[in-house]
Design a protein around this motif. Structure first.
Motif, short mmCIF file in Angstrom:
data_model
loop_
_atom_site.label_atom_id
_atom_site.label_comp_id
_atom_site.label_asym_id
_atom_site.label_seq_id
_atom_site.Cartn_x
_atom_site.Cartn_y
_atom_site.Cartn_z
N ASP A 77 20.09 -12.41 -43.44
CA ASP A 77 21.30 -13.21 -43.60
C ASP A 77 21.06 -14.74 -43.21
O ASP A 77 20.31 -14.76 -42.28
CB ASP A 77 22.26 -12.43 -42.47
N GLU A 78 21.69 -15.48 -44.04
CA GLU A 78 21.36 -16.78 -43.93
C GLU A 78 21.99 -17.25 -42.48
O GLU A 78 21.26 -18.41 -41.96
CB GLU A 78 21.98 -17.83 -45.00
N ALA A 79 23.04 -16.60 -42.27
CA ALA A 79 23.42 -17.15 -41.01
C ALA A 79 22.57 -16.69 -40.00
O ALA A 79 22.53 -17.66 -38.66
CB ALA A 79 24.87 -16.53 -40.75
N ASP A 80 21.96 -15.62 -39.93
CA ASP A 80 21.05 -15.32 -39.13
C ASP A 80 19.68 -16.23 -38.83
O ASP A 80 19.35 -16.70 -37.83
CB ASP A 80 20.61 -13.75 -39.07
N LEU A 81 19.35 -16.46 -40.18
CA LEU A 81 18.33 -17.62 -40.08
C LEU A 81 18.61 -18.93 -39.64
O LEU A 81 17.88 -19.53 -38.77
CB LEU A 81 17.94 -17.79 -41.64
N ALA A 82 19.76 -19.26 -39.56
CA ALA A 82 20.18 -20.79 -39.16
C ALA A 82 20.19 -20.51 -37.46
O ALA A 82 20.49 -21.75 -36.89
CB ALA A 82 21.46 -21.04 -39.65
N ALA A 83 20.40 -19.26 -37.12
CA ALA A 83 20.38 -19.19 -35.67
C ALA A 83 19.11 -19.08 -34.95
O ALA A 83 19.02 -18.52 -33.80
CB ALA A 83 21.35 -18.02 -35.24
N ILE A 84 18.00 -19.01 -35.62
CA ILE A 84 16.82 -18.99 -35.09
C ILE A 84 16.29 -20.56 -34.81
O ILE A 84 15.92 -21.10 -36.09
CB ILE A 84 15.72 -18.34 -36.04
N PRO A 85 15.62 -21.14 -33.80
CA PRO A 85 15.13 -22.38 -33.62
C PRO A 85 13.63 -22.51 -34.19
O PRO A 85 13.21 -21.33 -34.29
CB PRO A 85 15.52 -22.70 -32.08
N THR A 86 13.52 -23.80 -34.61
CA THR A 86 11.91 -24.03 -34.81
C THR A 86 11.19 -23.32 -33.78
O THR A 86 11.28 -23.81 -32.54
CB THR A 86 12.09 -25.68 -35.20
N ALA A 87 10.25 -22.93 -33.84
CA ALA A 87 9.09 -22.27 -33.07
C ALA A 87 8.43 -23.55 -32.43
O ALA A 87 8.13 -24.58 -32.89
CB ALA A 87 8.28 -21.32 -33.78
N GLY A 88 8.20 -23.31 -31.26
CA GLY A 88 7.23 -24.35 -30.43
C GLY A 88 7.99 -24.62 -29.06
O GLY A 88 7.29 -24.40 -27.92
N PRO A 89 9.05 -25.45 -29.02
CA PRO A 89 9.45 -25.92 -27.77
C PRO A 89 9.88 -24.59 -26.72
O PRO A 89 9.83 -24.44 -25.50
CB PRO A 89 10.71 -26.62 -27.83
N TYR A 90 10.64 -23.30 -27.27
CA TYR A 90 10.98 -22.41 -26.57
C TYR A 90 9.75 -21.81 -26.02
O TYR A 90 9.73 -21.25 -24.72
CB TYR A 90 11.71 -21.29 -27.12
N GLY A 91 8.62 -21.57 -26.71
CA GLY A 91 7.50 -20.76 -26.44
C GLY A 91 6.87 -21.64 -25.34
O GLY A 91 6.49 -20.92 -24.31
N LEU A 92 6.57 -22.81 -25.46
CA LEU A 92 6.11 -23.68 -24.31
C LEU A 92 6.90 -23.70 -23.01
O LEU A 92 6.36 -23.15 -21.91
CB LEU A 92 6.03 -25.21 -24.50
N ALA A 93 8.20 -23.67 -23.16
CA ALA A 93 8.96 -23.81 -21.84
C ALA A 93 9.18 -22.30 -21.33
O ALA A 93 9.07 -22.31 -20.00
CB ALA A 93 10.56 -24.07 -22.37
N ARG A 94 9.22 -21.36 -22.11
CA ARG A 94 9.19 -20.02 -21.70
C ARG A 94 8.11 -19.66 -20.75
O ARG A 94 8.08 -18.91 -19.68
CB ARG A 94 9.39 -19.06 -22.71
N ALA A 95 6.93 -19.79 -21.39
CA ALA A 95 5.35 -19.47 -20.72
C ALA A 95 5.59 -20.47 -19.46
O ALA A 95 4.94 -19.88 -18.24
CB ALA A 95 4.37 -19.92 -21.70
N ALA A 96 5.78 -21.73 -19.38
CA ALA A 96 5.70 -22.56 -18.30
C ALA A 96 6.80 -21.95 -17.11
O ALA A 96 6.33 -21.88 -16.03
CB ALA A 96 6.19 -23.81 -18.48
N LEU A 97 7.98 -21.53 -17.27
CA LEU A 97 9.03 -21.16 -16.37
C LEU A 97 8.55 -19.79 -15.92
O LEU A 97 8.64 -19.60 -14.60
CB LEU A 97 10.27 -21.24 -17.24
N ASP A 98 7.94 -18.98 -16.78
CA ASP A 98 7.48 -17.78 -16.12
C ASP A 98 6.24 -18.10 -15.22
O ASP A 98 6.28 -17.31 -14.10
CB ASP A 98 7.07 -16.81 -17.48
#
Length: 367
Positions: free
Chosen positions: A255-276
């Motif tokens: 579903d294109e709406a689902d695709l549009a609701a997925i952010p570009t990879a990178g910032p979340y991964g860095l932030a999540r690992a750092a905060l954990d």
């Protein structure tokens, strides 16, 4: 690699980390990538990392099924790439660009372009990118495309290509100054007309990011993927249109709406690992918990292009800085992953820096 084409995981939409393919990559990351991430940041990504990812099928994630790729839910692919960024930013910087030549090859549709796809799927060829420099024209002349019989002659400098020495093909860009057009195509990095010099980056140094010089490189028409007027390209630059189109090619039923609701990879991964890490050190500090909740909310709340990306990039800076504070002075030692992530978060601020992206970053910083 676990065969993914027929796997269904009811929880994937709410928790992509429950998918068996994600778990396979999590195991590889924990056993191979994470233990060497600090060392790799100071030296270079080894070919063994690329080979290991190839063996578990990473390169297939970027290629449509009909060319040897694998169809996974986009949220699972996104979660895998975020996992890589959080564990080993230098390796992630290289391998997440593997798909750069794929959609251009599909849209070009020539025999020469399409025959690259099975090799990109298997990892026999490793892909990369070198086209962002064209957006600086005419202030700075990077690579110039001159029309010649059967294609283009490319001369000049590509300022940024990650993976030099590991990558085989590159989605490159150049400017036809006579026609005021951007010319994009797929080039072979083993051609003697292309040479490279590793750049002394202060972030993701291990990514083998290089300045490439092209001296009379011949780009045949069969590997030209797009010729577009400069003004037309600038109109769409900084949007996620191509990223979403690539995901649609990989999984036409999504579903294109689902695709549009997925952010570009990178910032979340860095932030999540750092905060954990920060939460483990600081014993669930209330402010860190609030920052963690802010990250999760931001990742799930799409904003118009390119403000979502800028907001998450800014959060990556705050989250990785918080992890440095949590670890204290020890985080500044070159043996600590916290400083690797904090510098990688700075790298994200200049990744794909179209004028509209730069403006969105400034807006995020000035809140």
């Amino acid at each position: 690699m676990t065969t993914a084409a027929d796997i269904t995981a009811p929880s994937v939409q709410t928790d992509p980390t429950a998918h068996p393919v994600y778990r396979e990559f999590a195991r590889f990351t924990e056993e191979v990538l994470a233990p060497r991430a600090v060392e790799i940041d100071r030296t270079e990504v080894p070919r063994s990392h690329i080979d290991g990812l190839r063996e578990i099928g990473y390169h297939r994630l970027f290629v449509p099924e009909q060319y040897g790729g694998v169809k996974l839910p986009p949220r699972v692919v996104n979660a895998i790439n975020n996992l890589l960024f959080g564990a080993d930013p230098s390796t992630a910087t290289i391998v997440t660009q593997h798909g750069a030549p794929v959609l251009p090859a599909v849209t070009a549709g020539t025999d020469d372009a399409l025959e690259l796809l099975p090799k990109l799927a298997s990892g026999e060829l490793i892909g990369g990118a070198g086209m962002g420099h064209v957006r600086s024209w005419p202030k700075r002349r990077g690579t110039i495309a001159t029309r010649v019989p059967g294609g283009y002659r490319i001369d000049g400098v590509i300022g940024w290509h990650s993976g030099w020495g590991l990558t085989d093909v590159i989605w490159l860009g150049a400017v036809d100054e006579q026609r005021e057009e951007f010319v994009f195509g797929i080039g072979f990095l083993d051609d003697p007309a292309i040479s490279g010099r590793i750049l002394p980056l202060t972030a993701v140094y291990g990514s083998r990011t290089a300045e490439l010089r092209l001296d009379g490189y011949f780009l045949p028409d069969a590997l030209v993927t797009e010729v577009v007027a400069v003004q037309e390209y600038r109109r769409r630059d900084g949007t996620r249109a191509q990223e979403l189109q690539r995901a649609k090619h990989l999984n036409p039923d999504v579903d294109e709406a689902d695709l549009a609701a997925i952010p570009t990879a990178g910032p979340y991964g860095l932030a999540r690992a750092a905060l954990d890490d920060a939460l483990r050190i600081s014993g669930d500090d209330d402010h860190l918990i609030a920052l963690s909740a802010e990250l999760e909310t931001a990742a799930a709340t799409p904003l118009p292009d390119p403000h979502w990306r800028a907001a998450l990039n800014e959060l990556a800076v705050r989250a990785t800085t918080a992890a440095v504070v949590a670890a204290g002075g020890a985080a500044l030692l070159d043996s600590d992953i916290a400083q690797v992530r904090a510098r990688a978060a700075q790298f994200l601020q200049v990744r794909g820096l179209a004028p509209s992206v730069r403006a969105a970053h400034f807006a995020a910083y000035s809140r």
